[in-house]
Design an enzyme around this catalytic site. Structure first.
Site, PDB file in Angstrom:
ATOM      1  N   CYS A 102      62.744  82.685 -94.504  1.00  0.00           N
ATOM      2  CA  CYS A 102      63.848  83.657 -94.501  1.00  0.00           C
ATOM      3  C   CYS A 102      63.773  84.545 -93.269  1.00  0.00           C
ATOM      4  CB  CYS A 102      63.818  84.517 -95.761  1.00  0.00           C
ATOM      5  SG  CYS A 102      62.413  85.660 -95.800  1.00  0.00           S
ATOM      6  N   CYS A 143      60.628  86.468 -92.826  1.00  0.00           N
ATOM      7  CA  CYS A 143      59.522  85.665 -92.281  1.00  0.00           C
ATOM      8  C   CYS A 143      59.578  85.706 -90.761  1.00  0.00           C
ATOM      9  CB  CYS A 143      59.633  84.213 -92.732  1.00  0.00           C
ATOM     10  SG  CYS A 143      59.704  83.982 -94.512  1.00  0.00           S
ATOM     11  N   ASP A 150      86.783  81.695 -56.909  1.00  0.00           N
ATOM     12  CA  ASP A 150      86.585  81.446 -55.484  1.00  0.00           C
ATOM     13  C   ASP A 150      87.302  80.144 -55.132  1.00  0.00           C
ATOM     14  OD1 ASP A 150      85.316  81.875 -52.906  1.00  0.00           O
ATOM     15  OD2 ASP A 150      84.091  80.134 -53.396  1.00  0.00           O
ATOM     16  N   ASP A 176      80.275  79.090 -56.785  1.00  0.00           N
ATOM     17  CA  ASP A 176      79.343  77.963 -56.709  1.00  0.00           C
ATOM     18  C   ASP A 176      77.938  78.315 -57.167  1.00  0.00           C
ATOM     19  OD1 ASP A 176      78.242  79.379 -54.640  1.00  0.00           O
ATOM     20  OD2 ASP A 176      78.952  78.062 -53.048  1.00  0.00           O
ATOM     21  N   ASP A 179      77.967  82.849 -54.006  1.00  0.00           N
ATOM     22  CA  ASP A 179      78.679  83.917 -54.699  1.00  0.00           C
ATOM     23  C   ASP A 179      77.795  84.693 -55.665  1.00  0.00           C
ATOM     24  OD1 ASP A 179      81.259  83.266 -53.561  1.00  0.00           O
ATOM     25  OD2 ASP A 179      81.233  81.492 -54.832  1.00  0.00           O
TER      26      ASP A 179
END
Length: 738
Positions: free
Chosen positions: A15, A18, A426, A626, A630
């Protein structure tokens, strides 16, 4: 300082509490910087200082609270993982089968034959193995949790079933004790064993469903090649993929998988890259083209040189990125984690309070009502559903993205993507191919030997490194004449080149180069005007001081770009374009693609300022580039989306990476992000609603209204299947079309 990042399997978690216990115990160790548990995947990501803490220390710490940390190195072997899963499921199935085998006789005696001789003793005998063997994990983990002053779902199960069993055992062994006080000595063996059996059944279904949430990772692991055929010492030999080294020459035959990332050095073929990029059309590969490991060679044979092996291959990077992303936590999960951390103690408190209220103010037999309420509240509460709500949806959603060539970095990206209202793109390499192409050759003199001149131009341009020269070389490559000798080659930055072949002096370059060398270009200026309006670049050819031809070159728009931009606009997103190119080129590209807003002639820092300006106006901005040039703008944007190219995928620089450089994937990525986030919220909503409604009903809130008291066995079934429903809801994402 030696910082290590590792993901380990954790066994025994049942759970959300845990998961929190494992996180807490690891985070408390000196030298551990980060511990992040993915409950759905049963893994923990740990960032630690190897000089201060070892994997063995981590293993001991986790073991001390009742769980097992697997620290042996895994090579992501899919057969090994599936074998382990099958073993665990087989073990769970056996526990379920035998627990019901023993529980059903108890249930039948309690419900239909309570008056047979020695009924209580028979039920006692059948109940003992269910609790002490098939359900012993609940009690073992609850005990270890208690030793560490912690509680979890196993605590609730152990307390409720243990109390029911001990109360029933006492009344079986000492029936006269309660009778002497005028109280009927009821037994609840059937509740204890049926609850254990139902919870084991629920966990079995949950494990089976959870294994499907990690299908995408398993598929990716299954793509890995086991062997490679390499040439060593002039001999061809088949070796293990683990033994392949950078620089090895590898032979690839039709129908085979490419073992590692590399470059074609001989031959050509068509490669099916769909398993990595999501694109179904095979891609042609010739000499010097890059190929990706795990893709399939369709037709031809070729030799390649290994450039990236082991953990450095694209496939290994994708697997690692997807694993980390699936293990990350969305901000929306923080509330669930806070509630889960106090959930079990609060439930125990509510159960005790309910029992006290029933004992003090309830009808006779008070002790019976008080006891049933205590057991029912303890058993119906379900922290599992809260713990599974986010990770199961993340595993399916992020996995589906990976199958389609969309790599989502973490869960927080999903929430941010939902808020995006402007997409800044771009131009070069994103909207356009990023590879200039010659549209046509315009001859300005008719009395020239065209083929001879083009061969001369090809020989000269092969010596240039300029992208425009490369486009001319590609265009003229069919004319290759290696016997030509180029002398007096001179490259002039920003202008072009000059060279001599067979005593013919050539100038190849822009308009400014022609002017500086007093080439008569005024009369032909109309060509420049004509083509300049269409955003094409002119490369002029002059031979012996006479202008004879020009190349019209442009960066072609990708076929998918127009469709992609329309899709984004239909999603009510503004699309902006920014580029370092001139205004004419930008205007032409914007018009052709349907973009209304653009900015031309920008430098990298200008892109950053453009993003900042939009954000200052209150926009949530996604930047598409890219991933390398950038990177400042990608980092500044609310969502950075990197376009991948071949094996050079900048996964670390962006929130979302598109393996294939295709803008259409942006709309798909945003659609998938929204769908995954919606599923997380649905899961959390139903997990909260279940507990908010179920706990008061278990406490007996309906009894004064209609006399309804919830049976502990029904409560056990409801709890077991509430978590299964959350997993099944997450699996619906698999059918989502993106």
């Amino acid at each position: 300082m030696s910082i290590k990042k590792e993901t380990y399997q954790v066994e025994g978690m049942s759970c959300a509490n845990c998961a929190q216990s494992v996180e807490s115990i690891l985070s408390a160790l000196e030298g551990v910087d980060t511990a992040n548990v993915n409950f759905a995947a049963s893994t923990v990501f740990v960032e630690f200082n190897e000089q201060k803490v070892t994997p063995e220390d981590l293993e001991k710490a986790v073991e001390s609270i009742g769980y097992k940390l697997i620290i042996e190195e895994s090579k992501n072997n899919i057969e090994e993982i599936e074998a382990k899963e099958k073993k665990n499921l087989d073990s769970s199935r056996k526990k379920v089968f035998f627990s019901f085998l023993f529980a059903i006789p108890v249930f039948l005696i309690a419900m239909f034959f309570p008056d047979i001789p020695y009924a209580n003793w028979i039920m006692f005998a059948f109940a003992v193995p269910v609790l002490s063997w098939f359900g012993r994990e609940f009690f073992v983990i609850a005990y270890k949790q208690a030793k560490n002053k912690s509680v979890n779902m196993d605590t609730l199960v152990a307390l409720s079933t243990g109390a029911a069993f001990l109360y029933s055992a006492f009344n079986t062994i000492f029936p006269d004790f309660l009778l002497s006080k005028g109280i009927q000595p009821h037994v609840y063996f059937e509740a204890a064993v049926i609850i254990i059996a139902l919870i084991l059944l629920g966990r079995y279904f949950e494990e089976k469903a959870k294994s499907r949430t990690s299908d995408s990772i398993k598929k990716l692991m299954g793509l890995k090649v086991k062997t490679a055929r390499v040439i060593r010492n002039h001999k061809e030999e088949e070796i293990s993929i683990d033994d392949v080294q950078i620089g090895d020459r590898i032979v690839i035959r039709p129908g085979e998988k490419i073992p590692v990332d590399g470059k074609v050095i001989q031959g050509s073929s068509f490669i099916d890259e769909s398993m990595i990029t999501g694109e179904s059309i095979p891609v042609e590969k010739t000499e010097n083209d890059l190929v990706i490991g795990a893709t399939i060679n369709k037709s031809g044979s070729f030799d390649m040189v290994a450039q990236k092996v082991g953990k450095d291959t694209v496939l290994s990077q994708i697997i690692e990125l997807v694993k980390n992303a699936q293990g990350s936590k969305a901000p929306v999960q923080k509330l669930a984690d806070k509630i889960a951390s106090i959930f079990v103690p609060v439930v125990i408190g509510i159960a005790i309070l309910s029992a006290i209220v029933w004992y003090l103010f309830g009808p006779d037999p008070k002790i019976t009502y008080a006891f049933v309420t205590l057991v029912t509240v303890l058993i119906i509460a379900c922290p599992c559903a809260l713990g599974l709500a986010t990770p199961t949806a993340l595993m399916v959603g992020i996995g589906k993205g990976a199958e389609n060539g969309i790599l989502i970095k973490n869960a927080e990206t999903l929430e941010n993507a939902k808020q995006v209202d402007v997409v800044v793109v771009d131009k070069t390499g994103t909207i356009t191919k990023g590879q200039p192409e010659v549209n046509e050759v315009v001859w300005l003199k008719s009395d020239v030997k065209r083929d001879q001149i083009l061969e001369d131009v090809l020989a000269i341009e092969r010596k240039s490194e300029h992208p425009l020269a490369a486009s001319i070389v590609r265009y003229l490559n069919h004319l290759s004449n290696s016997s030509l000798t180029v002398v007096k080659f001179n490259s002039q930055t920003g202008l072009g080149v000059s060279a001599t072949i067979h005593e013919n002096d050539y100038l190849i370059g822009n308009y400014q180069l022609m002017k500086e060398n007093q080439i008569d270009i005024i009369e032909e200026h109309r060509y420049f005007d004509q083509f300049g309006d269409f955003a094409q670049t002119m490369v002029f050819i002059a031979k012996n001081k006479e202008l004879i031809a020009l190349f019209a070159i442009s960066d072609q728009i990708k076929e998918s770009s127009v469709r992609a931009i329309k899709k984004l606009q239909k999603m009510n997103l503004e699309v902006h374009m920014i580029t370092g190119d001139n205004k004419n080129t930008a205007q032409d590209i914007a018009t052709k693609t349907g973009i209304d807003q653009f900015r031309a002639e920008v430098l990298p820092e200008d892109k950053l300022n453009y993003i900042s300006n939009l954000q200052s106006k209150g926009y949530k901005v996604a930047m598409v580039g890219d991933g390398i040039n950038d990177s400042p703008a990608l980092t500044k944007a609310d969502i950075g989306i990197a376009i991948g190219h071949g094996t050079d995928i900048a996964m670390e620089s962006a929130d979302i990476t598109l393996v294939k450089g295709d803008l259409e994937k942006i709309a798909a990525a945003l659609t998938l992000s929204n769908a995954t986030l919606r599923t997380i919220k649905e899961n959390l909503f139903w997990a909260f609603i279940y507990n908010i409604i179920a706990i008061p009903i278990a406490a007996g809130i309906l009894y004064p209204v209609n006399g309804f008291m919830l049976n502990p066995m029904i409560a056990g079934g409801a709890m077991a299947f509430s978590s299964v429903s959350v997993v099944l809801n997450s699996l619906r994402l698999k059918r989502k079309t993106i």
